[in-house]
Design an enzyme around this catalytic site. Structure first.
Site, PDB file in Angstrom:
ATOM      1  N   LYS A   1      -9.417 -11.666  -8.710  1.00  0.00           N
ATOM      2  CA  LYS A   1     -10.492 -12.064  -7.711  1.00  0.00           C
ATOM      3  C   LYS A   1     -11.399 -10.873  -7.916  1.00  0.00           C
ATOM      4  O   LYS A   1     -10.939  -9.844  -8.150  1.00  0.00           O
ATOM      5  CB  LYS A   1     -10.175 -12.528  -6.433  1.00  0.00           C
ATOM      6  CG  LYS A   1      -9.631 -11.218  -5.539  1.00  0.00           C
ATOM      7  CD  LYS A   1      -9.395 -11.426  -4.006  1.00  0.00           C
ATOM      8  CE  LYS A   1      -9.414 -10.315  -3.438  1.00  0.00           C
ATOM      9  NZ  LYS A   1     -10.108 -10.184  -1.961  1.00  0.00           N
TER      10      LYS A   1
ATOM     11  N   LYS B   1       0.861  -1.176  -0.162  1.00  0.00           N
ATOM     12  CA  LYS B   1       0.212   0.075   0.162  1.00  0.00           C
ATOM     13  C   LYS B   1       0.785   1.234  -0.008  1.00  0.00           C
ATOM     14  O   LYS B   1       0.414   2.261  -0.581  1.00  0.00           O
ATOM     15  CB  LYS B   1      -0.879   0.170   1.106  1.00  0.00           C
ATOM     16  CG  LYS B   1      -2.152  -0.951   1.137  1.00  0.00           C
ATOM     17  CD  LYS B   1      -3.136  -0.700   2.133  1.00  0.00           C
ATOM     18  CE  LYS B   1      -4.313  -1.667   2.084  1.00  0.00           C
ATOM     19  NZ  LYS B   1      -5.143  -1.683   3.206  1.00  0.00           N
TER      20      LYS B   1
ATOM     21  N   LYS C   1     -13.270  -4.925  -4.487  1.00  0.00           N
ATOM     22  CA  LYS C   1     -13.886  -3.599  -4.838  1.00  0.00           C
ATOM     23  C   LYS C   1     -12.593  -2.501  -5.617  1.00  0.00           C
ATOM     24  O   LYS C   1     -12.904  -1.561  -6.063  1.00  0.00           O
ATOM     25  CB  LYS C   1     -14.228  -2.919  -3.740  1.00  0.00           C
ATOM     26  CG  LYS C   1     -13.235  -2.828  -2.269  1.00  0.00           C
ATOM     27  CD  LYS C   1     -13.816  -2.472  -1.195  1.00  0.00           C
ATOM     28  CE  LYS C   1     -12.794  -2.492   0.065  1.00  0.00           C
ATOM     29  NZ  LYS C   1     -12.362  -3.935   0.410  1.00  0.00           N
TER      30      LYS C   1
HETATM   31  P1  ADP Z   1     -11.951  -6.503  -1.585  1.00  0.00           P
HETATM   32  O1  ADP Z   1     -11.027  -7.632  -1.993  1.00  0.00           O
HETATM   33  O2  ADP Z   1     -12.976  -6.183  -2.495  1.00  0.00           O
HETATM   34  O3  ADP Z   1     -10.987  -5.295  -0.840  1.00  0.00           O
HETATM   35  P2  ADP Z   1     -11.914  -7.252   1.301  1.00  0.00           P
HETATM   36  O4  ADP Z   1     -10.299  -7.397   1.306  1.00  0.00           O
HETATM   37  O5  ADP Z   1     -12.535  -6.182   1.997  1.00  0.00           O
HETATM   38  O6  ADP Z   1     -12.409  -7.385  -0.142  1.00  0.00           O
HETATM   39  O7  ADP Z   1     -12.634  -8.620   1.638  1.00  0.00           O
HETATM   40  C1  ADP Z   1     -13.381  -9.023   2.978  1.00  0.00           C
HETATM   41  C2  ADP Z   1     -13.365 -10.336   2.651  1.00  0.00           C
HETATM   42  O8  ADP Z   1     -14.262 -10.904   1.908  1.00  0.00           O
HETATM   43  C3  ADP Z   1     -12.334 -11.022   2.516  1.00  0.00           C
HETATM   44  O9  ADP Z   1     -11.545 -11.795   3.796  1.00  0.00           O
HETATM   45  C4  ADP Z   1     -12.520 -12.391   2.138  1.00  0.00           C
HETATM   46  O10 ADP Z   1     -12.817 -13.580   2.752  1.00  0.00           O
HETATM   47  C5  ADP Z   1     -13.635 -12.012   1.319  1.00  0.00           C
HETATM   48  N1  ADP Z   1     -13.479 -12.004  -0.310  1.00  0.00           N
HETATM   49  C6  ADP Z   1     -13.226 -10.701  -0.934  1.00  0.00           C
HETATM   50  N2  ADP Z   1     -13.150 -10.927  -2.261  1.00  0.00           N
HETATM   51  C7  ADP Z   1     -13.569 -12.145  -2.235  1.00  0.00           C
HETATM   52  C8  ADP Z   1     -13.623 -12.934  -3.566  1.00  0.00           C
HETATM   53  N3  ADP Z   1     -13.420 -12.485  -4.883  1.00  0.00           N
HETATM   54  N4  ADP Z   1     -13.858 -14.313  -3.405  1.00  0.00           N
HETATM   55  C9  ADP Z   1     -14.032 -14.687  -2.315  1.00  0.00           C
HETATM   56  N5  ADP Z   1     -14.208 -13.949  -1.092  1.00  0.00           N
HETATM   57  C10 ADP Z   1     -13.651 -12.714  -1.082  1.00  0.00           C
HETATM   58 NA    NA Z   2      -9.027  -6.031  -0.117  1.00  0.00          NA
END
Ligand code: ADP
Ligand code: NA
Length: 330
Positions: free
Chosen positions: A197, A114, A200
């Site tokens: 994956k 980051k 957001k």
């Molecule tokens: P992002 O990747 O959108 O920033 P976060 O890091 O806030 O999402 O994710 C919060 C939780 O959501 C993670 O701990 C994970 O378990 C789940 N998660 C996020 N993206 C995925 C995905 N594409 N597939 C499965 N689980 C996910």
């Molecule tokens: Na994230």
């Protein structure tokens, strides 16, 4: 009989959770409420380690909490609260900073990533000490289990190190938490870029299915999802990532196996699969969205739920902090 404690936090980083959050985190959290005394925290203090807008932060904090309730987190059974409402987090966070080595903190790969992205001038010290606040979040509750995503594994390891360090220096105080990445949780991919994956943080919103999106928007995103040139509906992550992702989502949300979907869609086109998938996704999203909107439409009731959560969390956290303070001579 008291149940083992489970702690998990989520950042209020958007007005809407996405499908990845739902299948990868939320559905597991809902299930774990019975086996554990679960504590779910909207970590708004972590959220200010990167640029933010105060009005958005306030809205997103409430929206995140509301979506968790709407998706099945029961605020009577589990403790659901907002981090800044329990000052013990910041207090123990400070202490954790004071037992963490500078070099040790500098090795955190999420910080390095980051910081590189935001540059030295755009990086605040809170981002550097984020893992120590996370350690405090967990240790305040002496959580036995901490479900984490893969990207938080190193922070959990640090938490364990800090717990052990504190215990050996100041006397047995903290329970050393076990992390676990729920095994059965599926991973879903970006509809436009099915090798990444769903996240957001993706550059474009086009491949991201958001719970709070209008049904029409969701359908459009699914219909435009990338597939491939050969027209066969078959699961093959390597050769057919787009189609495989659609099948995974369908399977996870409907409970049908991939094999039965392959049979059901044999000889049919991608358009059919997408149309049906849009219905399956909406069948999941619509009730969550409607319940979320109901909760957000009654701010007094949501405040009451969150205040009550903070009160229950605060009782546990304050007791831990009192012991800690005594141990260190405060
Ligand atoms: P992002 O990747 O959108 O920033 P976060 O890091 O806030 O999402 O994710 C919060 C939780 O959501 C993670 O701990 C994970 O378990 C789940 N998660 C996020 N993206 C995925 C995905 N594409 N597939 C499965 N689980 C996910
Ligand atoms: Na994230």
């Amino acid at each position: 009989m008291t149940k083992p404690l489970l702690f998990s936090g989520m950042q209020p980083s958007s007005d809407s959770l996405h499908l990845g959050n739902y299948v990868g985190a939320l559905t597991n959290w809902v299930k774990m409420q019975d086996e554990f005394q679960a504590i779910y925290c909207v970590v708004n203090q972590h959220a200010i380690t990167t640029p933010f807008d105060p009005a958005d932060l306030a809205t997103r904090t409430r929206a995140t909490a509301a979506q968790y309730i709407a998706a099945g987190i029961d605020p009577e059974k589990s403790i659901l609260f907002v981090q800044s409402q329990v000052p013990a987090h910041a207090e123990l966070g400070w202490l954790m900073q004071c037992i963490t080595g500078f070099g040790e903190a500098s090795r955190m790969t999420q910080f390095k990533d980051k910081a590189q992205r935001h540059g030295t001038e755009g990086t605040n010290v809170g981002l550097f000490t984020y893992p120590m606040l996370m350690a405090a979040d967990i240790l305040l509750y002496n959580a036995a289990a901490v479900p984490v995503g893969e990207d938080q594994r190193q922070h959990l390891e640090l938490t364990r190190d800090l717990a052990n360090r504190f215990n050996s220096r100041f006397g047995e105080t903290f329970r050393v938490p076990e992390g676990f990445i729920p095994k059965e949780s599926a991973k879903v991919y970006d509809l436009q870029d099915p090798n990444s994956k769903m996240s957001k943080s993706a550059e474009s919103d086009a491949g991201l299915l958001r719970i709070m999106d209008d049904a029409k928007v969701t359908k459009k995103k699914i219909m435009r999802g990338v597939t491939d040139a050969d027209a066969e509906i078959r699961f093959d992550r390597e050769a057919k990532p787009g189609v495989s992702n659609l099948l995974t989502i369908y399977s996870v949300l409907s409970g049908q196996t991939i094999a039965s979907l392959e049979t059901e869609f044999a000889g049919r086109g991608y358009g059919d699969l997408k149309k049906e998938l849009a219905e399956v996704v909406e069948a999941t999203f619509t009730p969550i969205r409607e319940r979320t909107n109901e909760l957000l439409a009654d701010p007094a009731e949501l405040d009451r739920i969150l205040d009550r959560g903070a009160e229950r969390a605060g009782e546990i956290a304050e007791a831990t902090l009192a012991t800690v303070y005594e141990r260190i001579g405060f």
